[in-house]
Design an enzyme around this catalytic site. Structure first.
Site, PDB file in Angstrom:
ATOM      1  N   CYS A   9       0.835  -1.196   0.000  1.00  0.00           N
ATOM      2  CA  CYS A   9       0.000   0.000   0.000  1.00  0.00           C
ATOM      3  C   CYS A   9       0.869   1.245   0.000  1.00  0.00           C
ATOM      4  CB  CYS A   9      -0.878   0.041   1.248  1.00  0.00           C
ATOM      5  SG  CYS A   9      -1.970  -1.375   1.410  1.00  0.00           S
ATOM      6  N   GLY A  35      -1.019   1.015  -4.938  1.00  0.00           N
ATOM      7  CA  GLY A  35      -2.305   0.405  -4.633  1.00  0.00           C
ATOM      8  C   GLY A  35      -3.406   1.029  -5.443  1.00  0.00           C
ATOM      9  N   ASN A 109       0.841   0.686   5.905  1.00  0.00           N
ATOM     10  CA  ASN A 109       1.485  -0.012   4.796  1.00  0.00           C
ATOM     11  C   ASN A 109       2.349  -1.119   5.388  1.00  0.00           C
ATOM     12  OD1 ASN A 109       4.240   0.755   2.542  1.00  0.00           O
ATOM     13  ND2 ASN A 109       2.762  -0.893   2.444  1.00  0.00           N
ATOM     14  N   GLY A 110       2.160  -2.330   4.877  1.00  0.00           N
ATOM     15  CA  GLY A 110       2.916  -3.471   5.378  1.00  0.00           C
ATOM     16  C   GLY A 110       1.974  -4.621   5.635  1.00  0.00           C
ATOM     17  N   CYS A 243      12.964  -3.836   2.696  1.00  0.00           N
ATOM     18  CA  CYS A 243      12.550  -4.728   1.595  1.00  0.00           C
ATOM     19  C   CYS A 243      13.325  -4.425   0.315  1.00  0.00           C
ATOM     20  CB  CYS A 243      11.061  -4.535   1.344  1.00  0.00           C
ATOM     21  SG  CYS A 243      10.481  -5.392  -0.126  1.00  0.00           S
ATOM     22  N   TYR A 249      11.094  -3.750  -7.889  1.00  0.00           N
ATOM     23  CA  TYR A 249       9.815  -3.582  -8.577  1.00  0.00           C
ATOM     24  C   TYR A 249       8.926  -2.473  -8.020  1.00  0.00           C
ATOM     25  CZ  TYR A 249       5.085  -4.485 -10.168  1.00  0.00           C
ATOM     26  OH  TYR A 249       3.843  -4.338 -10.696  1.00  0.00           O
ATOM     27  N   CYS A 391       6.498 -13.546   0.086  1.00  0.00           N
ATOM     28  CA  CYS A 391       6.710 -12.437   1.017  1.00  0.00           C
ATOM     29  C   CYS A 391       5.582 -12.404   2.036  1.00  0.00           C
ATOM     30  CB  CYS A 391       6.743 -11.113   0.264  1.00  0.00           C
ATOM     31  SG  CYS A 391       7.020  -9.717   1.364  1.00  0.00           S
ATOM     32  N   CYS A 441      16.039  -7.114   3.747  1.00  0.00           N
ATOM     33  CA  CYS A 441      15.419  -8.437   3.732  1.00  0.00           C
ATOM     34  C   CYS A 441      15.518  -8.956   2.299  1.00  0.00           C
ATOM     35  CB  CYS A 441      13.947  -8.355   4.151  1.00  0.00           C
ATOM     36  SG  CYS A 441      13.070  -9.924   3.943  1.00  0.00           S
ATOM     37  N   CYS A 444      12.819 -13.224  -0.273  1.00  0.00           N
ATOM     38  CA  CYS A 444      12.213 -13.709  -1.514  1.00  0.00           C
ATOM     39  C   CYS A 444      13.252 -14.358  -2.423  1.00  0.00           C
ATOM     40  CB  CYS A 444      11.449 -12.598  -2.230  1.00  0.00           C
ATOM     41  SG  CYS A 444      12.368 -11.063  -2.459  1.00  0.00           S
TER      42      CYS A 444
HETATM   43  P1  AMP Z   1       4.429 -13.529 -13.592  1.00  0.00           P
HETATM   44  O1  AMP Z   1       3.694 -13.475 -14.868  1.00  0.00           O
HETATM   45  O2  AMP Z   1       3.585 -14.121 -12.499  1.00  0.00           O
HETATM   46  O3  AMP Z   1       5.772 -14.222 -13.701  1.00  0.00           O
HETATM   47  O4  AMP Z   1       4.708 -12.047 -13.124  1.00  0.00           O
HETATM   48  C1  AMP Z   1       5.863 -11.377 -13.532  1.00  0.00           C
HETATM   49  C2  AMP Z   1       5.553  -9.936 -13.757  1.00  0.00           C
HETATM   50  O5  AMP Z   1       4.916  -9.397 -12.611  1.00  0.00           O
HETATM   51  C3  AMP Z   1       6.811  -9.129 -14.008  1.00  0.00           C
HETATM   52  O6  AMP Z   1       6.631  -8.406 -15.206  1.00  0.00           O
HETATM   53  C4  AMP Z   1       6.932  -8.192 -12.817  1.00  0.00           C
HETATM   54  O7  AMP Z   1       7.268  -6.895 -13.231  1.00  0.00           O
HETATM   55  C5  AMP Z   1       5.553  -8.203 -12.208  1.00  0.00           C
HETATM   56  N1  AMP Z   1       5.567  -8.221 -10.728  1.00  0.00           N
HETATM   57  C6  AMP Z   1       6.490  -8.690  -9.900  1.00  0.00           C
HETATM   58  N2  AMP Z   1       6.128  -8.533  -8.615  1.00  0.00           N
HETATM   59  C7  AMP Z   1       4.924  -7.945  -8.623  1.00  0.00           C
HETATM   60  C8  AMP Z   1       4.014  -7.495  -7.604  1.00  0.00           C
HETATM   61  N3  AMP Z   1       4.280  -7.632  -6.319  1.00  0.00           N
HETATM   62  N4  AMP Z   1       2.854  -6.929  -8.013  1.00  0.00           N
HETATM   63  C9  AMP Z   1       2.573  -6.794  -9.312  1.00  0.00           C
HETATM   64  N5  AMP Z   1       3.382  -7.181 -10.309  1.00  0.00           N
HETATM   65  C10 AMP Z   1       4.544  -7.757  -9.980  1.00  0.00           C
END
Ligand code: AMP
Length: 466
Positions: A9, A35, A109-110, A243, A249, A391, A441, A444
């Site tokens: 968030c 979010g 947030n968290g 994190c 990302y 996570c 951390c 992951c």
């Molecule tokens: P996937 O298709 O499940 O392998 O998702 C990979 C894609 O999700 C990548 O393009 C990342 O940029 C994106 N991504 C990674 N972590 C997150 C997250 N926590 N929330 C939304 N998108 C994510």
């Protein structure tokens, strides 16, 4: 299970500004990437709290008329991340409550790892919950805590929490910020027109013209009221565990987080190091937009292979990741991204993304680059190590079984996504670039979780230990 884990968030707070709610609106607007499910603002005019929250995007929710109904010089706001099955208004924050010491509102947030246990205990003692959000536990803990003053109560309350919290508390005459002792989620302090602002990320300061002062420190409780600013350090942890995924990302590239580190700069350095680690001869480097852009630029700079935008993103679609069903997700990548054939036709292409979670996106992208784009070779480069651990502290990752890298070797993933080659960033390379990397951390990527696990997550941990 009552509470939906894995929520990321954005929070924003302001003290001492005649247009507090308007600033909160702008702050939340800049933090929209953290979010998109719902947002809310709670203001105080010194005597009463005023709350407005709704499902949807910040700009769609708040009109001038609605913001006018949020008077006062103090305000907090919250953007809630969308998670499957939990899209209900009652989970949108700020959460407000009345208790012995008056009204309060919180924005969190968290993720609280022991929320289920705490909730059960509180319910046994008679607490009645209005939502299924783990953040409501904090409100009840504060109400139930004993102590001479409010800050002691807050301290007592948050000491019972295991997990991540960058927390804003609004009372009639004050704004309080608390950050967990591990410093998992970012939280920064800024100054604007003589007022104070607090935000998950500094990109929110830029929009309102606030100057960044410093981070709220891990374990710090900061009070802002008519006497100015006061700081306490009631919380301690064995170590800092911010994190690392915020760099990879989650945070916006223009933000400065965790002690003023620019996210774009770090991501570009990741890309450069990735190129040193896993160079492959090719004609073109392209990013998966937007998450792969800085790393792809870094990769191109280091490898001297030209950079271009070979995939165009439709910006008016939510993140594919948040969609609940596999079938929709498959479709989602296609409506979000389209290849530029003119650039890709007959080329050996390096495509850079920040992470692979389930592998769905990468598989679709490789196919798209070959079929729609006409690429001759597709080499996937990922600017993070394999994501093997879910996570529990607020990043929206699926269960361990769904994380493709937790159950498959890199070579198997390469085959699954049908790339000509696949390389991840090394954890060592990552740690070399992030200053003071021992303060992060990295669970992951290495299953090294900084906090203990209560009941509800044990199943996950057992899977990992098997
Ligand atoms: P996937 O298709 O499940 O392998 O998702 C990979 C894609 O999700 C990548 O393009 C990342 O940029 C994106 N991504 C990674 N972590 C997150 C997250 N926590 N929330 C939304 N998108 C994510």
């Amino acid at each position: 299970m009552f509470h939906e884990i894995h929520e990321e968030c954005g929070v924003f707070g302001v003290y001492g500004h005649p247009e507090a709610a308007n600033l909160a609106y702008l702050g939340l607007y800049a933090l929209q990437h953290r979010g998109q499910e719902g947002a809310g603002i709670c203001s105080s005019d010194g005597r009463h709290l005023h709350l407005d929250k709704a499902m949807g995007l910040v700009a769609d929710i708040f009109s001038e008329k609605r913001l006018k109904k949020l008077p006062g010089h103090i305000a907090i706001g919250h953007n809630r991340y969308s998670t499957a099955g939990s899209s209900v208004l009652k989970n949108v924050q700020p959460i407000t409550a009345n208790f012995a010491l008056g009204p309060l509102a919180i924005a969190h947030n968290g993720n609280i790892v022991n929320a289920a246990e705490l909730r059960e205990e509180l319910e046994k003692e008679g607490a009645i919950f209005q939502s299924t959000s783990d953040s409501e536990v904090i409100v009840h803990l504060i109400a139930h805590a004993k102590g001479n003053d409010f800050y002691e109560r807050v301290t007592q309350a948050v000491k019972q929490i295991s997990g991540a919290f960058s927390l804003l508390i609004l009372r009639e005459k004050e704004l309080i910020a608390v950050r967990d002792a591990y410093g998992v989620r970012p939280l920064s302090l800024g100054r604007v027109d003589g007022a104070y602002a607090i935000a998950s990320e500094t990109c929110a300061f830029d929009l309102i013209g606030a100057a960044y002062i410093r981070d709220i420190e891990p374990g710090e409780l900061l009070i802002i009221d008519e006497n100015g600013i006061r700081s306490m350090r009631p919380l301690v942890a064995p170590r800092q565990a911010s994190c690392i995924f915020e760099f990879i990302y989650f945070s916006r590239p223009d933000s400065y987080i965790f002690g003023g580190q620019n996210v774009n700069h770090i991501r570009k350095e990741f890309g450069k190091q990735l190129a040193r680690e896993s160079f492959v001869d090719a004609d073109l480097v392209i990013p998966v937009p937007d998450s792969g852009v800085p790393a792809a630029i870094g990769f191109s700079e280091e490898s001297k292979i030209p950079f271009d935008f070979g995939l165009i993103r439709n910006h008016y679609i939510g993140r594919t990741f948040i969609e609940p069903k596999q079938s929709i997700r498959h479709f989602g990548v296609k409506i979000k991204l389209n290849p530029v054939r003119k650039l890709l036709q007959g080329k050996r292409v390096i495509v850079v993304d920040d992470s692979i979670v389930r592998g769905t996106t990468s598989k679709k992208i490789v196919k798209m680059l070959r079929e729609g784009g006409g690429a001759k070779e597709v080499h996937m480069r990922i600017s993070s190590p394999p994501t093997i651990g879910p996570c529990f502290y607020g990043i929206d990752t699926p269960t361990r079984q769904e994380l493709i890298a937790s159950t498959h070797m890199v070579e198997e993933i390469k085959k699954y996504i049908t790339a000509d080659s696949l390389a991840y960033f090394s954890l060592e390379g990552l740690k070399n670039i992030v200053p003071d990397s021992h303060n992060y951390c990295t669970a992951c990527f290495d299953n090294n979780y900084p906090m203990s696990f209560p009941g509800e997550h044990l199943e996950q941990m057992e899977l990992f230990l098997k």
